[in-house]
Design a protein around this motif. Sequence first.
Motif, PDB file in Angstrom:
ATOM      1  N   LEU A   1       0.636  -1.190   0.123  1.00 42.18           N
ATOM      2  CA  LEU A   1      -0.018   0.063   0.089  1.00 42.18           C
ATOM      3  C   LEU A   1       0.805   1.222  -0.174  1.00 42.18           C
ATOM      4  O   LEU A   1       1.361   1.876   1.088  1.00 42.18           O
ATOM      5  CB  LEU A   1      -0.889  -0.123   1.061  1.00 42.18           C
ATOM      6  CG  LEU A   1      -2.126  -0.985   1.218  1.00 42.18           C
ATOM      7  CD1 LEU A   1      -2.876  -0.998   2.424  1.00 42.18           C
ATOM      8  CD2 LEU A   1      -2.785  -0.779  -0.098  1.00 42.18           C
ATOM      9  N   ASP A   2       1.335   1.793  -1.307  1.00 43.68           N
ATOM     10  CA  ASP A   2       2.129   2.769  -1.108  1.00 43.68           C
ATOM     11  C   ASP A   2       1.816   3.369  -2.646  1.00 43.68           C
ATOM     12  O   ASP A   2       1.056   2.825  -3.686  1.00 43.68           O
ATOM     13  CB  ASP A   2       3.577   2.610  -1.376  1.00 43.68           C
ATOM     14  CG  ASP A   2       4.207   1.802  -2.373  1.00 43.68           C
ATOM     15  OD1 ASP A   2       4.289   2.338  -3.438  1.00 43.68           O
ATOM     16  OD2 ASP A   2       4.367   0.557  -2.062  1.00 43.68           O
ATOM     17  N   PHE A   3       1.908   4.789  -2.914  1.00 42.21           N
ATOM     18  CA  PHE A   3       1.552   5.436  -4.105  1.00 42.21           C
ATOM     19  C   PHE A   3       1.783   4.746  -5.485  1.00 42.21           C
ATOM     20  O   PHE A   3       0.868   4.674  -6.444  1.00 42.21           O
ATOM     21  CB  PHE A   3       2.188   6.893  -3.967  1.00 42.21           C
ATOM     22  CG  PHE A   3       1.712   7.807  -3.046  1.00 42.21           C
ATOM     23  CD1 PHE A   3       0.231   8.273  -2.938  1.00 42.21           C
ATOM     24  CD2 PHE A   3       2.266   8.111  -1.890  1.00 42.21           C
ATOM     25  CE1 PHE A   3      -0.205   9.089  -1.700  1.00 42.21           C
ATOM     26  CE2 PHE A   3       2.169   8.993  -0.825  1.00 42.21           C
ATOM     27  CZ  PHE A   3       0.746   9.247  -0.905  1.00 42.21           C
ATOM     28  N   ASP A   4       3.256   4.405  -5.568  1.00 42.56           N
ATOM     29  CA  ASP A   4       3.692   3.875  -6.811  1.00 42.56           C
ATOM     30  C   ASP A   4       3.268   2.557  -7.176  1.00 42.56           C
ATOM     31  O   ASP A   4       2.664   2.233  -8.386  1.00 42.56           O
ATOM     32  CB  ASP A   4       5.143   3.778  -6.878  1.00 42.56           C
ATOM     33  CG  ASP A   4       5.893   5.217  -6.576  1.00 42.56           C
ATOM     34  OD1 ASP A   4       4.930   6.252  -7.297  1.00 42.56           O
ATOM     35  OD2 ASP A   4       6.569   5.402  -5.989  1.00 42.56           O
ATOM     36  N   SER A   5       3.030   1.578  -5.963  1.00 46.34           N
ATOM     37  CA  SER A   5       2.763   0.257  -6.123  1.00 46.34           C
ATOM     38  C   SER A   5       1.296   0.268  -6.536  1.00 46.34           C
ATOM     39  O   SER A   5       0.786  -0.488  -7.549  1.00 46.34           O
ATOM     40  CB  SER A   5       2.985  -0.661  -5.017  1.00 46.34           C
ATOM     41  OG  SER A   5       4.537  -0.634  -4.709  1.00 46.34           O
ATOM     42  N   LEU A   6       0.388   0.905  -5.956  1.00 42.03           N
ATOM     43  CA  LEU A   6      -1.046   0.878  -6.461  1.00 42.03           C
ATOM     44  C   LEU A   6      -1.192   1.617  -7.603  1.00 42.03           C
ATOM     45  O   LEU A   6      -2.129   0.954  -8.497  1.00 42.03           O
ATOM     46  CB  LEU A   6      -1.786   1.857  -5.409  1.00 42.03           C
ATOM     47  CG  LEU A   6      -2.038   0.758  -4.089  1.00 42.03           C
ATOM     48  CD1 LEU A   6      -2.683   1.906  -3.029  1.00 42.03           C
ATOM     49  CD2 LEU A   6      -2.816  -0.199  -4.178  1.00 42.03           C
ATOM     50  N   LYS A   7      -0.377   2.716  -7.841  1.00 42.53           N
ATOM     51  CA  LYS A   7      -0.535   3.267  -9.393  1.00 42.53           C
ATOM     52  C   LYS A   7      -0.299   2.317 -10.256  1.00 42.53           C
ATOM     53  O   LYS A   7      -0.898   2.214 -11.517  1.00 42.53           O
ATOM     54  CB  LYS A   7       0.559   4.402  -9.580  1.00 42.53           C
ATOM     55  CG  LYS A   7       0.040   5.117 -11.021  1.00 42.53           C
ATOM     56  CD  LYS A   7       1.149   6.371 -10.959  1.00 42.53           C
ATOM     57  CE  LYS A   7       0.887   7.084 -12.141  1.00 42.53           C
ATOM     58  NZ  LYS A   7       1.645   8.463 -12.265  1.00 42.53           N
ATOM     59  N   LYS A   8       0.559   1.206 -10.295  1.00 40.23           N
ATOM     60  CA  LYS A   8       0.926   0.225 -11.434  1.00 40.23           C
ATOM     61  C   LYS A   8      -0.314  -0.728 -11.289  1.00 40.23           C
ATOM     62  O   LYS A   8      -0.274  -1.063 -12.310  1.00 40.23           O
ATOM     63  CB  LYS A   8       2.183  -0.395 -11.052  1.00 40.23           C
ATOM     64  CG  LYS A   8       3.400   0.358 -11.032  1.00 40.23           C
ATOM     65  CD  LYS A   8       4.516  -0.491 -10.500  1.00 40.23           C
ATOM     66  CE  LYS A   8       5.958   0.282 -10.430  1.00 40.23           C
ATOM     67  NZ  LYS A   8       7.102  -0.620  -9.797  1.00 40.23           N
TER      68      LYS A   8
END
Length: 628
Positions: free
Chosen positions: A443-450
């Motif tokens: 649960l972090d910005f970059d992982s979820l964006k992917k």
Amino acid sequence: MEKITSREILHQIREEAAKKISDSRCRILICAGTGCLAGGSGEIYRRMSELAEENPDIDVEFGPEIAHGSGPLEVKKSGCHGFCEMGPLMRIEPAGILYTKVKPEDCNEIFHRTIEKGDVIRHLLFKQDGIEYKKQEEIPFYKKQTRNVLKNCGHIDAEHIEEYISTGGYEALEKVLFEMTPQEVVEEISASNLRGRGGGGFPTGYKWSQVARQEEKTRYVVCNGDEGDPGAFMDRSIMEGDPHKMIEGMMIGAYAVGAREGYIYVRAEYPLAISRLKRAISQAEESGLLGDHILGTDFSFRLHINRGAGAFVCGEGSALTASIEGKRGMPRVKPPRTVEQGLFGKPTVLNNVETFANVPMIINKGAEWFRSIGPEKSPGTKAFALTGSVRHTGLIEVPMGTTLREVIYDIGGGIKGDGAFKAVQIGGPSGGCLVSKDLDVSLDFDSLKKMGAMIGSGGLVVMDDHTCMVEVARFFMNFTQNESCGKCVPCREGTKRMLEILERIVAGNGKLEDLDLLEELANMITETALCGLGKSAALPVMSTLKVFHDEYVEHVVEKKCASHTCTALRKFIISPERCKGCSKCARNCPVGAISGKIKEPFTIDTEKCIKCGACASACAFGAIHIEG
């Protein structure tokens, strides 16, 4: 309280406030957040206060292992403890006891048994899997969290500035005013890599540096406390339970960029948050921590509160500043951006409540400390509102990088009832759905964006296998369409068309080509909408259409809803083996769709049936069920 005109006076008041708390014989902290107040905690506070006044000299006994002072017995209103479903909550210090689901009639027993005799009232303790938990910190819901931003919520009196000062409050402000230049503050926040907690994840330090370098010297600091996502209440809890932490963060931001005025934009549906903020600002002004020449320095800063009218679009920066200016809250074309021409056309720092609440901790403990929590590119913690089909709901705070599995199963206690995990909607109406294979995603910005999702402001709605994902998509699209400001055609008309298609599908009138049209419209809106709301409006539909495509096909081809959520797709049938021919179902049918002879199986005319379920509710033999 003495006027604080120097750092020496601030130190003195901090020591006195901390000593007063440590000298207390007992502190009874009653949750006075919105949720617990709705459950009756106001009456609990009143009764406990009366008992304390009637028994001022009562001996307090918690056993030899728990030391307490000889000072007064204190009954305090705290902010939200986070464990909302177990409210009203009461914390008793120094024993650390947490009582759950307290009722006004429990007050007398708590006072005379627990406080006077040290007895623990077992039926008020939280229980999970047969285990009783006496102390708050031992409960799995809390044990797995890292509460930094929410550290004071539930532990201090939310309505008195001295309580915040006693915990180290305004120490960070003091540090920047006497030991750091504005540029050094910007550099420290930049080095921490604090990213905006309002949803976009934009680097806070970079935003501040952009404002600080503008030629225009009149600048503003604005806090977004609008929080329009359904089910989200992270910012509300901070404003209600620890308002000075956010205010201190805003003041540090103002010092860093050279602003003398700030605005807090709060939705009007948050009356308690507004009340607590007004009180906090008033107390800060009276004590000299807000206003002119703060702590005897050249720094001056004033704060104003603006109430929003509940428009979701005002979470977008340019719409929010337009609303503060008295205009209709609608986004504008960029550039120029808010950092260049924001409020009243001046350079503006705009961050949300949780972002500002992180700032004092970063100044006090350093950027390196902050970066040590969570992943490198998304450090720190994040507050989430955990709701839906999970055993334990409430407000939580975990390090960035925590997995969905840890949140749902370790903190939330797993799926409630007999259901199995199906999906989680993350990021509110502008977010996306994650499923079982995504449970171990960070649960972090970059992982979820992917993954085609986003953290958003922090809403987490857990859904079990009794949930219809087509209806979920329709619900969020209905919300977004209603909240569209109407300024740009893609959002105004595109969301309306998507909603119409989804409503056709759940009504049993969908066609296969509707699925292609949904995808086409979703891509068009995402690429051409004016603001962030429009660009993310189709995310719930796109993610559910991708992951649960078979469920959409089932609705349009087979005219079935496996979860039996979509009323129009239900088909009630009577089992001849179970039916006793009592006629109760026929007598309860509002449209006369059921017929038969007494003591013989009855039947339902599916053409007449309006699928209300009155027959199934009336049947005492379980003979009526939905087909499929």
